[in-house]
Design a protein around this motif. Structure first.
Motif, short mmCIF file in Angstrom:
data_model
loop_
_atom_site.label_atom_id
_atom_site.label_comp_id
_atom_site.label_asym_id
_atom_site.label_seq_id
_atom_site.Cartn_x
_atom_site.Cartn_y
_atom_site.Cartn_z
N GLN A 101 13.46 -27.80 -32.09
CA GLN A 101 14.56 -27.42 -31.21
C GLN A 101 14.08 -27.28 -29.77
OE1 GLN A 101 15.85 -23.82 -33.17
NE2 GLN A 101 17.75 -24.79 -33.86
N SER A 102 12.91 -26.69 -29.58
CA SER A 102 12.36 -26.52 -28.24
C SER A 102 12.01 -27.88 -27.63
CB SER A 102 11.10 -25.65 -28.29
OG SER A 102 11.41 -24.39 -28.79
N ILE A 116 12.43 -23.91 -19.88
CA ILE A 116 11.87 -24.43 -21.14
C ILE A 116 11.10 -23.34 -21.87
CG2 ILE A 116 10.20 -26.06 -22.10
CD1 ILE A 116 11.13 -28.05 -19.95
N SER A 164 15.25 -29.61 -26.59
CA SER A 164 15.80 -28.95 -25.41
C SER A 164 15.00 -29.31 -24.16
CB SER A 164 15.80 -27.44 -25.59
OG SER A 164 16.63 -27.08 -26.64
N SER A 211 20.70 -25.20 -26.12
CA SER A 211 20.16 -26.21 -25.20
C SER A 211 21.25 -26.75 -24.28
CB SER A 211 19.50 -27.34 -25.98
OG SER A 211 20.44 -28.00 -26.81
N LEU A 215 13.60 -20.97 -23.55
CA LEU A 215 14.19 -21.59 -24.74
C LEU A 215 13.20 -21.65 -25.90
CD1 LEU A 215 16.40 -24.45 -23.31
CD2 LEU A 215 17.13 -22.43 -24.53
N ILE A 237 16.46 -31.06 -20.82
CA ILE A 237 16.32 -30.44 -19.50
C ILE A 237 15.60 -31.39 -18.55
CG2 ILE A 237 15.09 -28.59 -18.29
CD1 ILE A 237 15.80 -26.80 -20.71
#
Length: 118
Positions: A89-90, A50, A93, A4, A53, A97
């Protein structure tokens, strides 16, 4: 964490370099016009970044999922313990972002208008 941060650094570098190029082509733009351009640039990059990721983090959990299933754990337990990690985690991140776009726009726009770098 590293994935990230790399994505955030890539996004901020893309916005900053594009904003400096816009300022070099149109030096009469105001700070707020530059900031709006930075937001437009960020919005066009943010969605695909996104998505990539998300796919990377979820795909990274599959080997651990196979290990959990091989050790005799149920599908439900394995999904709740392993796949939730990739989703979290996504999500983190994505928040990073989304916050990078306005912060980078403000900093890069301010640097462009202070005429420190020309």
């Amino acid at each position: 964490m590293i994935g990230s941060l790399g994505a955030i650094m890539d996004l901020s570098a893309d916005i900053t370099s594009s904003l400096f190029a816009v300022n070099r082509e149109e030096p009469t733009l105001t700070f707020w016009q530059l900031f709006e351009d930075a937001r437009k640039i960020g919005r066009s990059i943010m969605g695909p970044l996104i998505n990539v990721l998300f796919l990377i983090f979820v795909a990274g959990t599959f080997p651990m999922m196979v290990l959990f299933l091989k050790n005799g754990n149920s599908w439900g337990y394995s999904c709740s313990m392993i796949m939730s990690l990739g989703i979290v985690q996504s999500l983190i991140s994505g928040i990073g972002i989304a916050l990078t776009v306005p912060i980078t726009g403000l900093i890069a726009g301010a640097i462009c208008k202070t005429k420190v770098i020309k």
